[in-house]
Write an enzyme that holds these catalytic residues in place. Structure first.
Site, short mmCIF file in Angstrom:
data_model
loop_
_atom_site.label_atom_id
_atom_site.label_comp_id
_atom_site.label_asym_id
_atom_site.label_seq_id
_atom_site.Cartn_x
_atom_site.Cartn_y
_atom_site.Cartn_z
N LYS A 1 0.83 -1.21 0.00
CA LYS A 1 0.00 0.00 0.00
C LYS A 1 0.87 1.25 0.00
O LYS A 1 1.86 1.35 0.70
CB LYS A 1 -0.87 -0.02 1.27
CG LYS A 1 -1.68 1.22 1.52
CD LYS A 1 -2.55 1.05 2.77
CE LYS A 1 -1.89 1.64 3.99
NZ LYS A 1 -2.74 1.57 5.20
N GLY B 1 -10.41 3.99 4.00
CA GLY B 1 -9.65 4.14 2.75
C GLY B 1 -8.83 2.90 2.42
O GLY B 1 -8.84 2.41 1.28
C1 R5P Z 1 -2.33 1.59 8.66
O1 R5P Z 1 -1.17 1.27 8.56
C2 R5P Z 1 -3.30 0.87 9.56
O2 R5P Z 1 -2.89 -0.42 9.86
C3 R5P Z 1 -4.68 0.86 8.96
O3 R5P Z 1 -4.67 0.12 7.75
C4 R5P Z 1 -5.15 2.24 8.65
O4 R5P Z 1 -4.83 3.10 9.71
C5 R5P Z 1 -6.64 2.28 8.45
O5 R5P Z 1 -7.01 3.60 8.22
P1 R5P Z 1 -8.04 3.97 7.08
O6 R5P Z 1 -9.26 3.18 7.35
O7 R5P Z 1 -8.25 5.45 7.24
O8 R5P Z 1 -7.40 3.65 5.78
#
Ligand code: R5P
Length: 317
Positions: A193, A226
Site C-alpha cells: 500500500k 480508505g
Molecule cells: C495503517 O497502517 C493501519 O494499519 C490501517 O490500515 C489504517 O490506519 C486504516 O485507516 P483507514 O481506514 O483510514 O485507511
C-alpha cells in the site's frame, strides 16, 4: 498492601468497561465526568480508591484528544487520592500510528502519549493489537500487549468459506495476517500500500495467489475505510471470488465491505451497519486484569487463556 481493585471508566467506552467489571465479578466505580462550557474536562471520583489497584478503562478513541485528556485526568485524580497502582486499560491505543517521523518536523505522538500517561502516575498499560509492537518500548512501565486475533477467529471458525485467503492490506500487517493464517490454517497474501494522503491509499503490488478465492482482509484498525476500500478494489480487479470478509480489532468506520467483523475496543454502533458483527474483548481484558490484580504471570494469556477466550466468544455469537 493492595486492597483489591476498582474498575473506573471515562466516557470513551463505558459499555466495555461495564462488561470488564462484570467479568471480574465487580461493578464500575462511581465517577462523574463533565465538561465545562468552555470545553475543559471535570472529573470527580465518588468513592475511595485509597490503597486500591485501579483499572482505568478508557481507550483514546475518537474524539482522541477528549478521551485522552479524560484518561489523564482520571489517572491524576486516582494518584492524588492514594491509589496503590493505576493501570491504563486502553484496548485501542490512540495515536498509535504516529510511531515514527516521516518528515523532519513531525512529533511522535505515540511516544508523547506514553510520556503523558507516565507523568500522571500510570504504573501499567494494557492494550490490544497496538498499531506497532514498538509502542511498548516508548514506556518505562510494564505494557501488556494482548491480541484479539484468536477471539475474532473463534467467533467465525466453522463459518468461513472454503479456500479462504488471509489478506494483509499492507506490509505492516504481515505479522497479524500470519497469526490469522495460523489460527485458520489458510494462506497469506500481502498487498503493498502507498498512502496518498490521510484518507486515500493505493495498492501498487500484490504478493500471493488470490484468483477465484474468497478473502479475509485483516487489519488492526479501520479509520476512514480508505485502506479497506482500496484493498477490496485491488482484490476484485485481481479476480477474487466476490466473497469478502473484513476483520479488524478496532472498528471505527468501514466503507464497501460486504461483511465486517471487529471487537468492541472502540464504541461502535451495530444498528448503523447491519452486516457488522462486534465481538467482545471484555473476557480477554478481564483475564489480563485478573492476573494483574493477583500479580500473576500474563505470558499464558497468549496461549491457554486466549484459547478459552476464543471459545467463550464463539459461544456468545
Ligand atoms: C495503517 O497502517 C493501519 O494499519 C490501517 O490500515 C489504517 O490506519 C486504516 O485507516 P483507514 O481506514 O483510514 O485507511
Amino acid at each position: 498492601m493492595i486492597n483489591r481493585f476498582k474498575v473506573l471508566s471515562g466516557t470513551a467506552n463505558p459499555v466495555l468497561a461495564h462488561l470488564v467489571a462484570r467479568e471480574l465479578g465487580s461493578q464500575l466505580g462511581k465517577c462523574v465526568i463533565e465538561r465545562y462550557t468552555d470545553g475543559e474536562v471535570s472529573v470527580q471520583i465518588r468513592e475511595s480508591v485509597r490503597s486500591k489497584e485501579v483499572f482505568l478503562v478508557q481507550p483514546p478513541s475518537p474524539p482522541a484528544d477528549d478521551h485522552l485528556n479524560e484518561l489523564l485526568a482520571l489517572a491524576d485524580a486516582c494518584r492524588r487520592a492514594g491509589a496503590a497502582r493505576i493501570a491504563a486499560v486502553v484496548p485501542f491505543f490512540g495515536y498509535g500510528r504516529s510511531d515514527k517521523r516521516h518528515g523532519r518536523r513531525e512529533p511522535i505522538m505515540a511516544r508523547m502519549v506514553a510520556d503523558l500517561l507516565e507523568a500522571v502516575g500510570v504504573d501499567h498499560v494494557v492494550t490490544v493489537d497496538p498499531h506497532t509492537a514498538q509502542i511498548e518500548g516508548f514506556f518505562h512501565v510494564p505494557v501488556d500487549s494482548l491480541t484479539a486475533v484468536p477471539t475474532l477467529c473463534g467467533a467465525r471458525r466453522g463459518r468461513l468459506p472454503a479456500r479462504i485467503v488471509i489478506v494483509a492490506p499492507d506490509a505492516g500487517r504481515v505479522a497479524m495476517a500470519n497469526h490469522y493464517a495460523q489460527c485458520l490454517d489458510a494462506p497469506v497474501v500481502v498487498l503493498h500500500k502507498r498512502r496518498i494522503d490521510g484518507t486515500q491509499t493505493e495498492v501498487t503490488h500484490m504478493a500471493g495467489e488470490v484468483s477465484g478465492r474468497p478473502c479475509l482482509i485483516v487489519d488492526d484498525m479501520i479509520s476512514t475505510g480508505g485502506t479497506v476500500t482500496e484493498s477490496i478494489r485491488a482484490l476484485l480487479e485481481a479476480g477474487v471470488q466476490p466473497e469478502l470478509i473484513l476483520a479488524a480489532t478496532h472498528g471505527q468506520l468501514v466503507a464497501n465491505a460486504r461483511e465486517k467483523l471487529s471487537t468492541d475496543s472502540v464504541d461502535v454502533h451495530e444498528e448503523k451497519w447491519p452486516e457488522l458483527r462486534t465481538v467482545s474483548i471484555a473476557p480477554l481484558l478481564a483475564s489480563a486484569l485478573e492476573r494483574l490484580a493477583a500479580d500473576g504471570p500474563r505470558g499464558e494469556l497468549h496461549s491457554k487463556s486466549l484459547r478459552q477466550t476464543a471459545a467463550h466468544a464463539k459461544e456468545k455469537i
